[in-house]
Design a protein around this motif. Structure first.
Motif, PDB file in Angstrom:
ATOM      1  N   GLU A  10       0.866  -1.223   0.027  1.00 28.78           N
ATOM      2  CA  GLU A  10      -0.007   0.103   0.104  1.00 28.78           C
ATOM      3  C   GLU A  10       0.925   1.492  -0.013  1.00 28.78           C
ATOM      4  N   VAL A  11       0.903   2.120  -0.938  1.00 19.64           N
ATOM      5  CA  VAL A  11       1.872   3.069  -1.282  1.00 19.64           C
ATOM      6  C   VAL A  11       1.090   4.273  -1.652  1.00 19.64           C
ATOM      7  N   PRO A  12       1.612   5.715  -1.518  1.00 19.70           N
ATOM      8  CA  PRO A  12       0.872   6.653  -1.622  1.00 19.70           C
ATOM      9  C   PRO A  12       0.836   6.994  -3.422  1.00 19.70           C
ATOM     10  N   ASP A  13       1.856   6.463  -4.307  1.00 25.19           N
ATOM     11  CA  ASP A  13       1.713   6.595  -5.482  1.00 25.19           C
ATOM     12  C   ASP A  13       1.985   5.378  -6.330  1.00 25.19           C
ATOM     13  N   PRO A  14       1.013   4.545  -6.472  1.00 22.14           N
ATOM     14  CA  PRO A  14       1.046   3.518  -7.135  1.00 22.14           C
ATOM     15  C   PRO A  14       1.834   3.454  -8.447  1.00 22.14           C
ATOM     16  N   ALA A  15       1.688   4.443  -9.264  1.00 26.37           N
ATOM     17  CA  ALA A  15       2.425   4.575 -10.638  1.00 26.37           C
ATOM     18  C   ALA A  15       3.902   4.520 -10.366  1.00 26.37           C
ATOM     19  N   ALA A  16       4.379   5.296  -9.441  1.00 27.58           N
ATOM     20  CA  ALA A  16       5.890   5.558  -9.144  1.00 27.58           C
ATOM     21  C   ALA A  16       6.432   4.021  -8.482  1.00 27.58           C
ATOM     22  N   ALA A  17       5.518   3.637  -7.801  1.00 33.42           N
ATOM     23  CA  ALA A  17       6.081   2.222  -7.068  1.00 33.42           C
ATOM     24  C   ALA A  17       6.224   1.191  -8.299  1.00 33.42           C
ATOM     25  N   ASP A  18       5.327   0.997  -8.965  1.00 34.62           N
ATOM     26  CA  ASP A  18       5.266   0.109 -10.184  1.00 34.62           C
ATOM     27  C   ASP A  18       6.491   0.326 -10.966  1.00 34.62           C
ATOM     28  N   ALA A  19       6.759   1.599 -11.284  1.00 37.59           N
ATOM     29  CA  ALA A  19       8.052   2.035 -11.921  1.00 37.59           C
ATOM     30  C   ALA A  19       9.412   1.555 -11.280  1.00 37.59           C
ATOM     31  N   PHE A  20       9.280   1.852 -10.079  1.00 37.95           N
ATOM     32  CA  PHE A  20      10.577   1.557  -9.210  1.00 37.95           C
ATOM     33  C   PHE A  20      10.697   0.050  -9.334  1.00 37.95           C
ATOM     34  N   HIS A  21       9.597  -0.811  -9.036  1.00 36.79           N
ATOM     35  CA  HIS A  21       9.795  -2.340  -8.939  1.00 36.79           C
ATOM     36  C   HIS A  21      10.212  -2.878 -10.405  1.00 36.79           C
ATOM     37  N   ARG A  30       4.257 -10.909  -8.761  1.00 38.55           N
ATOM     38  CA  ARG A  30       4.527 -11.658  -7.365  1.00 38.55           C
ATOM     39  C   ARG A  30       4.357 -10.298  -6.279  1.00 38.55           C
ATOM     40  N   VAL A  31       4.670  -9.132  -6.673  1.00 43.32           N
ATOM     41  CA  VAL A  31       4.440  -7.965  -5.861  1.00 43.32           C
ATOM     42  C   VAL A  31       3.837  -6.991  -6.361  1.00 43.32           C
ATOM     43  N   GLY A  32       2.821  -6.536  -6.154  1.00 38.33           N
ATOM     44  CA  GLY A  32       1.697  -5.504  -6.549  1.00 38.33           C
ATOM     45  C   GLY A  32       1.580  -4.256  -5.664  1.00 38.33           C
ATOM     46  N   VAL A  33       0.849  -3.274  -6.124  1.00 43.08           N
ATOM     47  CA  VAL A  33       0.725  -2.073  -5.341  1.00 43.08           C
ATOM     48  C   VAL A  33      -0.785  -1.529  -5.480  1.00 43.08           C
ATOM     49  N   ARG A  34      -1.182  -0.698  -4.392  1.00 44.97           N
ATOM     50  CA  ARG A  34      -2.406  -0.256  -4.386  1.00 44.97           C
ATOM     51  C   ARG A  34      -2.367   1.039  -3.614  1.00 44.97           C
ATOM     52  N   ALA A  35      -3.016   2.040  -3.802  1.00 45.56           N
ATOM     53  CA  ALA A  35      -3.139   3.405  -3.411  1.00 45.56           C
ATOM     54  C   ALA A  35      -3.466   3.216  -1.829  1.00 45.56           C
ATOM     55  N   SER A  36      -2.750   3.944  -0.869  1.00 45.91           N
ATOM     56  CA  SER A  36      -3.137   3.926   0.350  1.00 45.91           C
ATOM     57  C   SER A  36      -2.420   5.148   1.037  1.00 45.91           C
ATOM     58  N   ASP A  37      -2.981   6.062   1.946  1.00 43.95           N
ATOM     59  CA  ASP A  37      -2.390   6.971   2.800  1.00 43.95           C
ATOM     60  C   ASP A  37      -2.649   6.675   4.154  1.00 43.95           C
ATOM     61  N   ALA A  38      -2.711   5.221   4.367  1.00 50.39           N
ATOM     62  CA  ALA A  38      -3.014   4.970   5.755  1.00 50.39           C
ATOM     63  C   ALA A  38      -1.788   5.526   6.745  1.00 50.39           C
ATOM     64  N   PRO A  39      -1.929   6.063   7.706  1.00 50.68           N
ATOM     65  CA  PRO A  39      -0.860   6.583   8.489  1.00 50.68           C
ATOM     66  C   PRO A  39       0.068   5.311   9.073  1.00 50.68           C
ATOM     67  N   THR A  40       1.369   5.522   8.949  1.00 50.47           N
ATOM     68  CA  THR A  40       2.442   4.539   9.369  1.00 50.47           C
ATOM     69  C   THR A  40       3.685   5.506   9.884  1.00 50.47           C
ATOM     70  N   SER A  41       4.394   4.892  10.715  1.00 54.37           N
ATOM     71  CA  SER A  41       5.638   5.436  11.074  1.00 54.37           C
ATOM     72  C   SER A  41       6.719   4.457  11.521  1.00 54.37           C
ATOM     73  N   GLY A  42       7.960   4.524  11.302  1.00 52.93           N
ATOM     74  CA  GLY A  42       9.034   3.722  11.730  1.00 52.93           C
ATOM     75  C   GLY A  42       9.026   2.397  11.009  1.00 52.93           C
ATOM     76  N   PHE A  43       9.298   1.204  11.604  1.00 50.96           N
ATOM     77  CA  PHE A  43       9.441   0.142  11.287  1.00 50.96           C
ATOM     78  C   PHE A  43       7.997  -0.618  10.868  1.00 50.96           C
ATOM     79  N   ARG A  44       7.795  -0.937   9.660  1.00 50.38           N
ATOM     80  CA  ARG A  44       6.563  -1.532   9.425  1.00 50.38           C
ATOM     81  C   ARG A  44       6.230  -2.844   9.625  1.00 50.38           C
ATOM     82  N   GLY A  45       7.312  -3.644  10.262  1.00 46.81           N
ATOM     83  CA  GLY A  45       7.131  -4.976  10.661  1.00 46.81           C
ATOM     84  C   GLY A  45       7.469  -6.237   9.647  1.00 46.81           C
ATOM     85  N   PHE A  46       7.775  -5.618   8.564  1.00 43.99           N
ATOM     86  CA  PHE A  46       8.183  -6.783   7.433  1.00 43.99           C
ATOM     87  C   PHE A  46       9.427  -6.221   6.637  1.00 43.99           C
ATOM     88  N   THR A  47       9.826  -7.148   6.055  1.00 42.71           N
ATOM     89  CA  THR A  47      10.824  -6.972   4.905  1.00 42.71           C
ATOM     90  C   THR A  47      10.516  -8.043   3.581  1.00 42.71           C
TER      91      THR A  47
END
Length: 207
Positions: A10-21, A30-47
């Protein structure tokens, strides 16, 4: 046997994230994206970990990731376990690229052997039990330290690691709050696991 088909970041800019991948790793569907502005800070708990066959592949993938805008968390280096490094994508996702080999065994390639989603959990044994009860089969288990589940070839493998140990492996502080900014797609869902990682129901096939 239940398993993962893909993960959705979940990313703020799906087009930019797709381009990066596409530019950095070429992980395909295997890795997709969708738009989200859900608040998050620090370590997100996964790699997300890319397992490859030799050091030159690590260098190639990390190099294109940096060219595409990633930042270094752990420089690529040789260690007792192999060769690898950790970067943070522009959307905040942490990627590790590694091989167990310390020497090249052939011509340089960009072949990714495995994509592994590592979840940093509060209790590895409890999370292992939770996932086994939902149909995932254990491939490797090292007590309360690490668990890896079986998955079809060419898809995303799921592994569990203690949250503090995973943060250390990634080279970041363990503290974090808010959304994990990831959704797991697999035929075991839908549900939310004990550490708040959500699953959606999707069919799974080998790539």
């Amino acid at each position: 046997m239940a398993s993962i088909g893909s993960v959705i970041l979940e990313v703020p800019d799906p087009a930019a994230a797709d381009a990066f991948h596409a530019a950095a790793f070429g992980v395909g569907d295997r890795v997709g994206v969708r738009a989200s502005d859900a608040p998050t800070s620090g370590f997100r708990g996964f790699t997300l970990s890319l397992v490859v066959s030799q050091p030159s592949t690590v260098d190639s993938l990390v190099g294109t990731a940096l060219d595409a805008g990633a930042t270094v968390l752990k420089p690529v280096t040789k260690s007792f376990w192999g060769y690898g490094g950790v970067v943070r994508a522009p959307d905040g996702t942490i990627w590790k690229v590694a091989t167990s080999s310390k020497k090249d065994s052939g011509p340089a390639t960009r072949q990714i052997d495995d994509v592994v989603l590592l979840l940093g959990v509060a209790d590895v044994k409890a999370s292992k039990r939770f996932y086994v009860e939902r149909g995932l089969a254990v491939a490797k288990s090292f007590g309360s330290k690490y668990v890896e589940f079986e998955n079809p070839a060419g898809r995303v493998k799921l592994a569990l690691y203690g949250r503090r140990a995973l943060a250390k492996d990634a080279g970041v502080p363990v503290d974090g709050s808010g959304s994990h900014r990831i959704v797991i797609g697999g035929d075991a869902g839908p549900f939310t696991d004990p550490d708040g990682f959500p699953w959606e129901a999707v069919s799974v096939r080998a790539a």
